[in-house]
Write a protein that holds these residues in place. Structure first.
Motif, PDB file in Angstrom:
ATOM      1  N   ASP A  71      38.862  79.616  65.553  1.00 37.07           N
ATOM      2  CA  ASP A  71      39.413  79.532  66.901  1.00 37.07           C
ATOM      3  C   ASP A  71      40.638  80.438  66.958  1.00 37.07           C
ATOM      4  O   ASP A  71      40.545  81.592  66.615  1.00 37.07           O
ATOM      5  N   ASP A  72      41.778  79.909  67.366  1.00 40.84           N
ATOM      6  CA  ASP A  72      42.968  80.759  67.410  1.00 40.84           C
ATOM      7  C   ASP A  72      43.968  80.380  66.315  1.00 40.84           C
ATOM      8  O   ASP A  72      45.134  80.727  66.382  1.00 40.84           O
ATOM      9  N   LYS A  73      43.491  79.670  65.299  1.00 37.19           N
ATOM     10  CA  LYS A  73      44.366  79.217  64.214  1.00 37.19           C
ATOM     11  C   LYS A  73      43.985  79.889  62.895  1.00 37.19           C
ATOM     12  O   LYS A  73      42.823  80.129  62.625  1.00 37.19           O
ATOM     13  N   THR A  74      44.992  80.152  62.083  1.00 39.10           N
ATOM     14  CA  THR A  74      44.792  80.774  60.783  1.00 39.10           C
ATOM     15  C   THR A  74      45.183  79.794  59.688  1.00 39.10           C
ATOM     16  O   THR A  74      46.241  79.181  59.746  1.00 39.10           O
ATOM     17  N   LYS A  75      44.315  79.650  58.686  1.00 45.58           N
ATOM     18  CA  LYS A  75      44.584  78.792  57.525  1.00 45.58           C
ATOM     19  C   LYS A  75      44.697  79.700  56.309  1.00 45.58           C
ATOM     20  O   LYS A  75      43.850  80.570  56.096  1.00 45.58           O
ATOM     21  N   ILE A  76      45.749  79.485  55.521  1.00 51.09           N
ATOM     22  CA  ILE A  76      46.001  80.334  54.360  1.00 51.09           C
ATOM     23  C   ILE A  76      46.151  79.464  53.112  1.00 51.09           C
ATOM     24  O   ILE A  76      46.890  78.482  53.131  1.00 51.09           O
ATOM     25  N   ASP A  77      45.444  79.824  52.048  1.00 53.89           N
ATOM     26  CA  ASP A  77      45.612  79.200  50.741  1.00 53.89           C
ATOM     27  C   ASP A  77      46.213  80.245  49.809  1.00 53.89           C
ATOM     28  O   ASP A  77      45.730  81.377  49.750  1.00 53.89           O
ATOM     29  N   ILE A  78      47.283  79.850  49.089  1.00 59.94           N
ATOM     30  CA  ILE A  78      47.983  80.763  48.196  1.00 59.94           C
ATOM     31  C   ILE A  78      48.007  80.151  46.798  1.00 59.94           C
ATOM     32  O   ILE A  78      48.369  78.990  46.637  1.00 59.94           O
ATOM     33  N   PHE A  79      47.646  80.949  45.805  1.00 56.34           N
ATOM     34  CA  PHE A  79      47.614  80.508  44.416  1.00 56.34           C
ATOM     35  C   PHE A  79      48.709  81.265  43.669  1.00 56.34           C
ATOM     36  O   PHE A  79      48.642  82.503  43.571  1.00 56.34           O
ATOM     37  N   ILE A  80      49.736  80.525  43.183  1.00 58.33           N
ATOM     38  CA  ILE A  80      50.904  81.188  42.599  1.00 58.33           C
ATOM     39  C   ILE A  80      51.224  80.710  41.189  1.00 58.33           C
ATOM     40  O   ILE A  80      50.818  79.636  40.768  1.00 58.33           O
ATOM     41  N   VAL A  81      51.995  81.546  40.493  1.00 56.49           N
ATOM     42  CA  VAL A  81      52.580  81.230  39.198  1.00 56.49           C
ATOM     43  C   VAL A  81      54.078  81.085  39.437  1.00 56.49           C
ATOM     44  O   VAL A  81      54.707  81.960  40.023  1.00 56.49           O
ATOM     45  N   VAL A  82      54.647  79.960  38.999  1.00 51.35           N
ATOM     46  CA  VAL A  82      56.068  79.678  39.203  1.00 51.35           C
ATOM     47  C   VAL A  82      56.807  79.840  37.883  1.00 51.35           C
ATOM     48  O   VAL A  82      56.298  79.482  36.824  1.00 51.35           O
ATOM     49  N   GLU A  83      58.021  80.366  37.969  1.00 52.66           N
ATOM     50  CA  GLU A  83      58.850  80.524  36.777  1.00 52.66           C
ATOM     51  C   GLU A  83      59.405  79.171  36.345  1.00 52.66           C
ATOM     52  O   GLU A  83      59.863  78.382  37.182  1.00 52.66           O
ATOM     53  N   PHE A  84      59.341  78.900  35.048  1.00 56.30           N
ATOM     54  CA  PHE A  84      59.848  77.647  34.504  1.00 56.30           C
ATOM     55  C   PHE A  84      61.321  77.479  34.868  1.00 56.30           C
ATOM     56  O   PHE A  84      62.101  78.428  34.816  1.00 56.30           O
ATOM     57  N   GLY A  85      61.688  76.257  35.253  1.00 55.57           N
ATOM     58  CA  GLY A  85      63.073  75.959  35.584  1.00 55.57           C
ATOM     59  C   GLY A  85      63.337  75.864  37.072  1.00 55.57           C
ATOM     60  O   GLY A  85      64.350  75.317  37.493  1.00 55.57           O
ATOM     61  N   TYR A  86      62.427  76.395  37.878  1.00 54.56           N
ATOM     62  CA  TYR A  86      62.569  76.303  39.330  1.00 54.56           C
ATOM     63  C   TYR A  86      61.892  75.035  39.825  1.00 54.56           C
ATOM     64  O   TYR A  86      60.819  74.675  39.344  1.00 54.56           O
ATOM     65  N   PRO A  87      62.490  74.350  40.813  1.00 56.62           N
ATOM     66  CA  PRO A  87      61.856  73.136  41.363  1.00 56.62           C
ATOM     67  C   PRO A  87      60.601  73.512  42.158  1.00 56.62           C
ATOM     68  O   PRO A  87      60.691  74.148  43.212  1.00 56.62           O
ATOM     69  N   ILE A  88      59.459  73.126  41.650  1.00 57.07           N
ATOM     70  CA  ILE A  88      58.179  73.540  42.224  1.00 57.07           C
ATOM     71  C   ILE A  88      58.039  73.167  43.706  1.00 57.07           C
ATOM     72  O   ILE A  88      57.644  74.017  44.505  1.00 57.07           O
TER      73      ILE A  88
END
Length: 139
Positions: A71-88
């Motif tokens: 329709d007029d909506k966009t759905k986005i899935d993002i797969f990431i790697v986070v650096e250790f020590g950052y609050p996920i």
């Protein structure tokens, strides 16, 4: 200027000059660039195929991004790697905000949801270590 979605076609933006169509790959690239600018995000994870392409010298800023337009909506899935020590949770929320802002500003599309998937955590080694960064894969 309005956005129109026709079944089976890309979103169309109509204006006085004609029609603008934005490919999903463009939305993926915009989202990927915005996500990797967030502090604590090491990289996007697109699987072994895209990782191999990057090792051969080609950057793929849309890897690790799945875009669906309905329709007029966009759905986005993002797969990431986070650096250790950052609050996920904080990193993931910042990714959601930055990606939404970038995609809506640059494309004019309305983003309905952004789902962030943390696929691994990267540990930076000290400069004296000879090896590159290590990653722990979470399944």
């Amino acid at each position: 200027m309005g956005v129109n979605i026709v079944e089976g076609q890309k979103p169309e933006i109509f204006n006085e000059y004609g029609t603008i169509r934005i490919a999903d790959e463009v939305v993926s690239t915009v989202a990927g660039l915005a996500a990797t600018d967030v502090e604590g995000v090491v990289s996007l994870s697109g699987g072994w195929g895209t990782d191999l392409v990057e090792k051969l010298g080609r950057k793929n800023y849309g890897k690790g991004i799945k875009v669906e337009v309905a329709d007029d909506k966009t759905k986005i899935d993002i797969f990431i790697v986070v650096e250790f020590g950052y609050p996920i949770p904080e990193v993931a929320e910042k990714v959601q905000k930055e990606v939404k802002l970038a995609v809506e500003t640059m494309t004019g599309l309305s983003v309905a949801s952004i789902n962030v998937h943390i696929v691994s955590v990267s540990i930076k080694k000290s400069p004296t270590d000879e090896e590159a960064d290590s990653e722990f894969i979470v399944e």
